[in-house]
Design a protein around this motif. Sequence first.
Motif, PDB file in Angstrom:
ATOM      1  N   ASN A   1      -8.351   2.927   2.112  1.00  0.00           N
ATOM      2  CA  ASN A   1      -9.098   2.677   0.882  1.00  0.00           C
ATOM      3  C   ASN A   1      -8.611   1.356   0.288  1.00  0.00           C
ATOM      4  N   PRO A   2      -9.327   0.238   0.526  1.00  0.00           N
ATOM      5  CA  PRO A   2      -8.854  -1.072   0.054  1.00  0.00           C
ATOM      6  C   PRO A   2      -8.720  -1.155  -1.463  1.00  0.00           C
ATOM      7  N   SER A   3      -9.628  -0.535  -2.199  1.00  0.00           N
ATOM      8  CA  SER A   3      -9.591  -0.647  -3.657  1.00  0.00           C
ATOM      9  C   SER A   3      -8.321  -0.030  -4.242  1.00  0.00           C
ATOM     10  N   GLU A   4      -7.811   1.024  -3.610  1.00  0.00           N
ATOM     11  CA  GLU A   4      -6.601   1.682  -4.095  1.00  0.00           C
ATOM     12  C   GLU A   4      -5.373   1.317  -3.258  1.00  0.00           C
ATOM     13  N   GLN A   5      -5.580   0.434  -2.269  1.00  0.00           N
ATOM     14  CA  GLN A   5      -4.511   0.059  -1.348  1.00  0.00           C
ATOM     15  C   GLN A   5      -3.821   1.312  -0.798  1.00  0.00           C
ATOM     16  N   ALA A   6      -4.627   2.227  -0.330  1.00  0.00           N
ATOM     17  CA  ALA A   6      -4.130   3.515   0.132  1.00  0.00           C
ATOM     18  C   ALA A   6      -4.452   3.733   1.598  1.00  0.00           C
ATOM     19  N   ILE A   7      -3.486   4.255   2.330  1.00  0.00           N
ATOM     20  CA  ILE A   7      -3.650   4.658   3.727  1.00  0.00           C
ATOM     21  C   ILE A   7      -3.446   6.171   3.780  1.00  0.00           C
ATOM     22  N   ARG A   8      -4.389   6.865   4.375  1.00  0.00           N
ATOM     23  CA  ARG A   8      -4.307   8.326   4.419  1.00  0.00           C
ATOM     24  C   ARG A   8      -4.394   8.810   5.852  1.00  0.00           C
ATOM     25  N   ALA A   9      -3.487   9.707   6.201  1.00  0.00           N
ATOM     26  CA  ALA A   9      -3.504  10.365   7.511  1.00  0.00           C
ATOM     27  C   ALA A   9      -3.866  11.830   7.299  1.00  0.00           C
ATOM     28  N   SER A  10      -4.967  12.263   7.885  1.00  0.00           N
ATOM     29  CA  SER A  10      -5.393  13.653   7.767  1.00  0.00           C
ATOM     30  C   SER A  10      -5.525  14.258   9.163  1.00  0.00           C
TER      31      SER A  10
ATOM     32  N   GLY B   1       0.813  -1.212   0.000  1.00  0.00           N
ATOM     33  CA  GLY B   1       0.000   0.000   0.000  1.00  0.00           C
ATOM     34  C   GLY B   1       0.848   1.264   0.000  1.00  0.00           C
ATOM     35  N   THR B   2       0.180   2.392  -0.128  1.00  0.00           N
ATOM     36  CA  THR B   2       0.841   3.694  -0.104  1.00  0.00           C
ATOM     37  C   THR B   2       0.289   4.524   1.052  1.00  0.00           C
ATOM     38  N   LEU B   3       1.167   5.297   1.677  1.00  0.00           N
ATOM     39  CA  LEU B   3       0.790   6.162   2.786  1.00  0.00           C
ATOM     40  C   LEU B   3       0.844   7.613   2.332  1.00  0.00           C
ATOM     41  N   THR B   4      -0.252   8.320   2.499  1.00  0.00           N
ATOM     42  CA  THR B   4      -0.314   9.748   2.193  1.00  0.00           C
ATOM     43  C   THR B   4      -0.613  10.508   3.478  1.00  0.00           C
ATOM     44  N   VAL B   5       0.177  11.532   3.760  1.00  0.00           N
ATOM     45  CA  VAL B   5       0.000  12.344   4.964  1.00  0.00           C
ATOM     46  C   VAL B   5      -0.400  13.755   4.536  1.00  0.00           C
ATOM     47  N   ASP B   6      -1.629  14.133   4.839  1.00  0.00           N
ATOM     48  CA  ASP B   6      -2.144  15.469   4.486  1.00  0.00           C
ATOM     49  C   ASP B   6      -1.833  16.443   5.615  1.00  0.00           C
ATOM     50  N   ARG B   7      -0.564  16.842   5.690  1.00  0.00           N
ATOM     51  CA  ARG B   7      -0.180  17.803   6.724  1.00  0.00           C
ATOM     52  C   ARG B   7      -0.796  19.175   6.433  1.00  0.00           C
ATOM     53  N   PRO B   8      -0.920  20.003   7.463  1.00  0.00           N
ATOM     54  CA  PRO B   8      -1.412  21.369   7.219  1.00  0.00           C
ATOM     55  C   PRO B   8      -0.429  22.151   6.364  1.00  0.00           C
ATOM     56  N   GLN B   9      -0.885  23.243   5.777  1.00  0.00           N
ATOM     57  CA  GLN B   9      -0.041  24.099   4.962  1.00  0.00           C
ATOM     58  C   GLN B   9       0.802  24.994   5.867  1.00  0.00           C
ATOM     59  N   ALA B  10       2.110  25.042   5.589  1.00  0.00           N
ATOM     60  CA  ALA B  10       2.985  25.923   6.352  1.00  0.00           C
ATOM     61  C   ALA B  10       2.551  27.373   6.173  1.00  0.00           C
ATOM     62  N   PHE B  11       2.657  28.153   7.210  1.00  0.00           N
ATOM     63  CA  PHE B  11       2.324  29.579   7.262  1.00  0.00           C
ATOM     64  C   PHE B  11       0.815  29.817   7.139  1.00  0.00           C
TER      65      PHE B  11
ATOM     66  N   TYR C   1      -4.842  29.673  25.501  1.00  0.00           N
ATOM     67  CA  TYR C   1      -5.630  29.558  24.263  1.00  0.00           C
ATOM     68  C   TYR C   1      -4.678  29.202  23.123  1.00  0.00           C
ATOM     69  N   LEU C   2      -5.094  28.239  22.289  1.00  0.00           N
ATOM     70  CA  LEU C   2      -4.290  27.831  21.144  1.00  0.00           C
ATOM     71  C   LEU C   2      -5.203  27.435  19.998  1.00  0.00           C
ATOM     72  N   TYR C   3      -5.002  28.051  18.839  1.00  0.00           N
ATOM     73  CA  TYR C   3      -5.677  27.611  17.620  1.00  0.00           C
ATOM     74  C   TYR C   3      -4.652  26.794  16.850  1.00  0.00           C
ATOM     75  N   HIS C   4      -4.934  25.503  16.668  1.00  0.00           N
ATOM     76  CA  HIS C   4      -3.862  24.617  16.203  1.00  0.00           C
ATOM     77  C   HIS C   4      -4.409  23.440  15.406  1.00  0.00           C
ATOM     78  N   THR C   5      -3.475  22.749  14.774  1.00  0.00           N
ATOM     79  CA  THR C   5      -3.753  21.450  14.163  1.00  0.00           C
ATOM     80  C   THR C   5      -3.534  20.373  15.214  1.00  0.00           C
ATOM     81  N   ILE C   6      -4.541  19.538  15.461  1.00  0.00           N
ATOM     82  CA  ILE C   6      -4.361  18.402  16.366  1.00  0.00           C
ATOM     83  C   ILE C   6      -3.428  17.410  15.688  1.00  0.00           C
ATOM     84  N   ASP C   7      -2.294  17.115  16.328  1.00  0.00           N
ATOM     85  CA  ASP C   7      -1.211  16.384  15.675  1.00  0.00           C
ATOM     86  C   ASP C   7      -1.460  14.891  15.543  1.00  0.00           C
ATOM     87  N   ASP C   8      -2.449  14.345  16.256  1.00  0.00           N
ATOM     88  CA  ASP C   8      -2.749  12.916  16.117  1.00  0.00           C
ATOM     89  C   ASP C   8      -3.494  12.688  14.809  1.00  0.00           C
ATOM     90  N   PRO C   9      -3.076  11.712  14.001  1.00  0.00           N
ATOM     91  CA  PRO C   9      -3.670  11.553  12.671  1.00  0.00           C
ATOM     92  C   PRO C   9      -5.054  10.912  12.696  1.00  0.00           C
TER      93      PRO C   9
END
Length: 417
Positions: free
Chosen positions: A249-258, A204-214, A236-244
């Motif tokens: 997707n079995p048909s595409e053998q894809a693992i995605r972390a968002s 399979g393939t792993l795709t990591v949809d990290r946030p956009q820098a800046f 107070y913090l407005y942030h990306t929660i770092d846990d994926p």
Amino acid sequence: MRRQIFAFMVMTLMSQALWAVDVGFSGIGQWNSGYEVNTGEWQTNQLAIKPEITARFDGGTKVTAKLLARWDLEDKLEPGRPAQPFRSGINRRIFPDNHTDLELRELFVDDYLGNTFVRIGKQQIVWGQADGLRVLDVINPLNHREFILPEMEDRRIPLWSAQAEIPLDSWSLQLVWVPDSTVTEAPEPGAAYALLDDPFNGAGTLTVDRPQAFSESDYGARLGRYWKGWDLTLNYLYHTIDDPIVTVNPSEQAIRASYNRSHLFGITAANAFGDYTFRLEAGYESERKFASSVHGLQSTDELSYVLGLDYSGLTDTLLSGQFFQSVRDKGLDVPRTEESATLLLRRDFMNQVVQLESLLIYSFENRDALWQLSADYQLTTNVQLNAGVDLFSGDREGQLGRFRDRSRLNVGIELGF
């Protein structure tokens, strides 16, 4: 390209140091061996060199650089040369071969603008009162190379960021800006402490949809003061929660972390009452998303808190207990509550030449646990010997129990220079 960037940063620091009024150099060299009890194999035999350079200039400006060079004979913690999809381009390590990694751990400038303290560069920004259990200490993501076994300072991934601390009468205000898009780093499938399952056996393939820098920077503020014996903060913090959020997707053998963005509101409080110290840390996330195989993505707000009590009434002894709980909406495919507890016992002997420590981490949901026992012996001023054991137990479905085959014995030596 990463090698050129790394070399440029080191050369820049060295050239600037030539103009410094005072230059300091120190560091630590560590050798650590870990032997897996169940498999009868070495998990790690690694040498880590951690030099630190400081340069002070006229006017009070100070530059600090912390480097890491590590060589692991076994190559089981991060097999091969990891692709590092969880890190931003400017925060990646260099892997010259399968056994070696190099990293610019921290590089920051300290200065004062009037009464305001400013730190800019690659750094760790630590919030909260809890030890090890993260509620508000979420500005820096974590590296799970050795899961949760190392000290928190070694597990945090320093980020390119800026902070300013402004005195306001009896209060202090800290402002934080983090444009670095690095998220928590999980070892890839096949590693000793792999957290991402691979249902495709390497195909399979792993795709990591990290946030956009800046454009998707984290930013926040913390107000703190000392009031009638209480050490208090409002956060107070407005942030990306770092846990994926992991989807497959079995048909595409894809693992995605968002990832999802959230507003975090928090408080901390600590006070000493004789031999006892009470600690409170609480945080409210406006949104946390989970992946469900039945309902797709599910969203909830989340309240988390840690209650801690430390006792130091015995000579050369610290006893510390903590209780952690998270509470979520009803009707989700994840548990509505999550509880865990820690118990720490630390005792010094022979005028702090010998230190024994026992740390137990227990998760109530899956009844799994990690028990860490360690002994440190200060042989000389600059030489420390250490030995210990990391014992995982419990249900394999739990975050701790899944690694019960990874329980290990540890021996090591640390030299300061």
